[in-house]
Enzyme design. Sequence first.
Site, PDB file in Angstrom:
ATOM      1  N   ILE A 181       0.852  -1.198   0.000  1.00 31.03           N
ATOM      2  CA  ILE A 181       0.000   0.000   0.000  1.00 31.03           C
ATOM      3  C   ILE A 181       0.885   1.245   0.000  1.00 31.03           C
ATOM      4  O   ILE A 181       1.884   1.310   0.730  1.00 31.03           O
ATOM      5  CB  ILE A 181      -0.952  -0.001   1.214  1.00 31.03           C
ATOM      6  N   ASN A 188      -1.982   5.854   8.557  1.00 29.12           N
ATOM      7  CA  ASN A 188      -2.060   5.470   9.969  1.00 29.12           C
ATOM      8  C   ASN A 188      -1.889   6.669  10.893  1.00 29.12           C
ATOM      9  O   ASN A 188      -2.620   6.826  11.871  1.00 29.12           O
ATOM     10  CB  ASN A 188      -0.927   4.495  10.301  1.00 29.12           C
ATOM     11  N   GLU A 224       1.586  -3.900   5.638  1.00 29.38           N
ATOM     12  CA  GLU A 224       0.687  -3.478   4.553  1.00 29.38           C
ATOM     13  C   GLU A 224       1.135  -4.058   3.226  1.00 29.38           C
ATOM     14  O   GLU A 224       0.944  -3.466   2.164  1.00 29.38           O
ATOM     15  CB  GLU A 224       0.558  -1.953   4.464  1.00 29.38           C
TER      16      GLU A 224
HETATM   17  P1  GH3 Z   1       5.392   3.411   0.708  1.00 32.79           P
HETATM   18  O1  GH3 Z   1       4.461   4.109  -0.208  1.00 32.79           O
HETATM   19  O2  GH3 Z   1       6.811   3.633   0.313  1.00 32.79           O
HETATM   20  O3  GH3 Z   1       5.071   1.976   0.835  1.00 32.79           O
HETATM   21  O4  GH3 Z   1       5.240   4.090   2.126  1.00 32.79           O
HETATM   22  P2  GH3 Z   1       4.507   3.542   3.415  1.00 32.79           P
HETATM   23  O5  GH3 Z   1       4.194   4.725   4.257  1.00 32.79           O
HETATM   24  O6  GH3 Z   1       3.363   2.684   3.048  1.00 32.79           O
HETATM   25  O7  GH3 Z   1       5.619   2.588   4.000  1.00 32.79           O
HETATM   26  P3  GH3 Z   1       6.150   2.305   5.436  1.00 32.79           P
HETATM   27  O8  GH3 Z   1       6.776   0.942   5.313  1.00 32.79           O
HETATM   28  O9  GH3 Z   1       7.019   3.429   5.889  1.00 32.79           O
HETATM   29  O10 GH3 Z   1       4.899   2.254   6.357  1.00 32.79           O
HETATM   30  C1  GH3 Z   1       4.136   1.098   6.535  1.00 32.79           C
HETATM   31  C2  GH3 Z   1       3.149   1.386   7.617  1.00 32.79           C
HETATM   32  O11 GH3 Z   1       2.231   0.322   7.743  1.00 32.79           O
HETATM   33  C3  GH3 Z   1       3.788   1.577   8.943  1.00 32.79           C
HETATM   34  C4  GH3 Z   1       2.982   0.725   9.892  1.00 32.79           C
HETATM   35  O12 GH3 Z   1       2.569   1.470  10.996  1.00 32.79           O
HETATM   36  C5  GH3 Z   1       1.788   0.330   9.065  1.00 32.79           C
HETATM   37  N1  GH3 Z   1       1.296  -1.004   9.409  1.00 32.79           N
HETATM   38  C6  GH3 Z   1       1.912  -2.186   9.259  1.00 32.79           C
HETATM   39  N2  GH3 Z   1       1.132  -3.190   9.717  1.00 32.79           N
HETATM   40  C7  GH3 Z   1      -0.004  -2.625  10.175  1.00 32.79           C
HETATM   41  C8  GH3 Z   1      -1.195  -3.135  10.786  1.00 32.79           C
HETATM   42  O13 GH3 Z   1      -1.367  -4.334  10.999  1.00 32.79           O
HETATM   43  N3  GH3 Z   1      -2.166  -2.254  11.119  1.00 32.79           N
HETATM   44  C9  GH3 Z   1      -2.004  -0.928  10.884  1.00 32.79           C
HETATM   45  N4  GH3 Z   1      -2.995  -0.121  11.226  1.00 32.79           N
HETATM   46  N5  GH3 Z   1      -0.903  -0.419  10.338  1.00 32.79           N
HETATM   47  C10 GH3 Z   1       0.081  -1.244   9.983  1.00 32.79           C
HETATM   48 MG    MG Z   2       3.688   0.956   1.914  1.00 35.30          MG
HETATM   49 MG    MG Z   3       5.817  -1.689   3.201  1.00 38.92          MG
END
Ligand code: GH3
Ligand code: MG
Ligand code: MG
Length: 307
Positions: A181, A188, A224
């Site tokens: 995503i 978030n 994600e």
């Molecule tokens: P990019 O477009 O480059 O993918 O940026 P991004 O912001 O999506 O990437 P990043 O990896 O920095 O952030 C991923 C986020 O996903 C951070 C984390 O808090 C959130 N996340 C991961 N697992 C879960 C979950 O189970 N529930 C929720 N609410 N958030 C989640």
């Molecule tokens: Mg992402």
């Molecule tokens: Mg990611």
Amino acid sequence: MILRASMSEKKPTVLIVDDQPSNIHLLASLLKADYRILTATRGHKALELAESKQPPDLILLDVIMPEMDGYAICRQLKDLESTRSIPVIFVTGMSDDKDEEHGLNLGAADYITKPFNPAIVRARVRNQINLKLRTDMLEQISWEDALTGIPNRRSFDQKLTEEWARLTRNDQSLSLLMLDIDHFKPYNDNYGHGAGDDCLRRVAQALIQVPNRPTDLVARYGGEEFAVILPETDPAGAQQYAERLLDAIRTLNIEHAYSDIAPHVTLSIGGATHSKTDPKPDAEALKQSADAALYQAKAGGRNQYLS
Ligand code: GH3
Ligand code: MG
Ligand code: MG
Ligand code: MG
């Protein structure tokens, strides 16, 4: 209380195996109010039913039978991966301690000697069925992602290993998609973790609703990120499918005011294919190749598929 099979509200199934129809009839009359009853008077028929698409939840097994005795049937059931977890209760006139010990050592869950007390038979059957349904439920949960309900990372790893083994036996292609995503961290941070979870659930449901083949697998890889395994799919097929996934998420139209790409949630997808013309040495290399493509899709503007 009898637990109901978690996936359906159907009655649990008991298979009664005995060479004497009168014995089958007696046990069936005790149990038919609570269970769906299957019967077999021969070992090969019992094994066939146990290996069928709708296997029994419990097998009541006589010992002395022509052709194949109950011990031999039990041994085969416990040898086979697909039938190993079905509990077996011996119901037999062989009341010697040595016989009972032998039956239990073969992996039987319980051993009932004839003549039996009907109420005790019902209680023992119920206890084993409850244990079996609970084990089935835990088994199912272990392959599912708790948040979204779709297949989890374990399912993905298992399926990829399986499909890779299949590939080494024939010359088919296999495509792998890695999905992530876009800008989910700001989603978030601004909408809250609860809304983030909700978004993940909706995205997961939309992804698995895109029509695919029964052999394909859509899983939550972690965080994600999602992953898709497409057996016997070439790069053009993978691209078509990936575009449909991107469309499905755009159509979902989940508001995302903190993304600089679109006012709604979007995905980036990286794909890679193992084929005769572009072979990969192992599944890990295929995965790395899909990850590299995903990285390019992100760097190149997001909300797109690259391979
Ligand atoms: P990019 O477009 O480059 O993918 O940026 P991004 O912001 O999506 O990437 P990043 O990896 O920095 O952030 C991923 C986020 O996903 C951070 C984390 O808090 C959130 N996340 C991961 N697992 C879960 C979950 O189970 N529930 C929720 N609410 N958030 C989640
Ligand atoms: Mg992402
Ligand atoms: Mg990611
Ligand atoms: Mg007999």
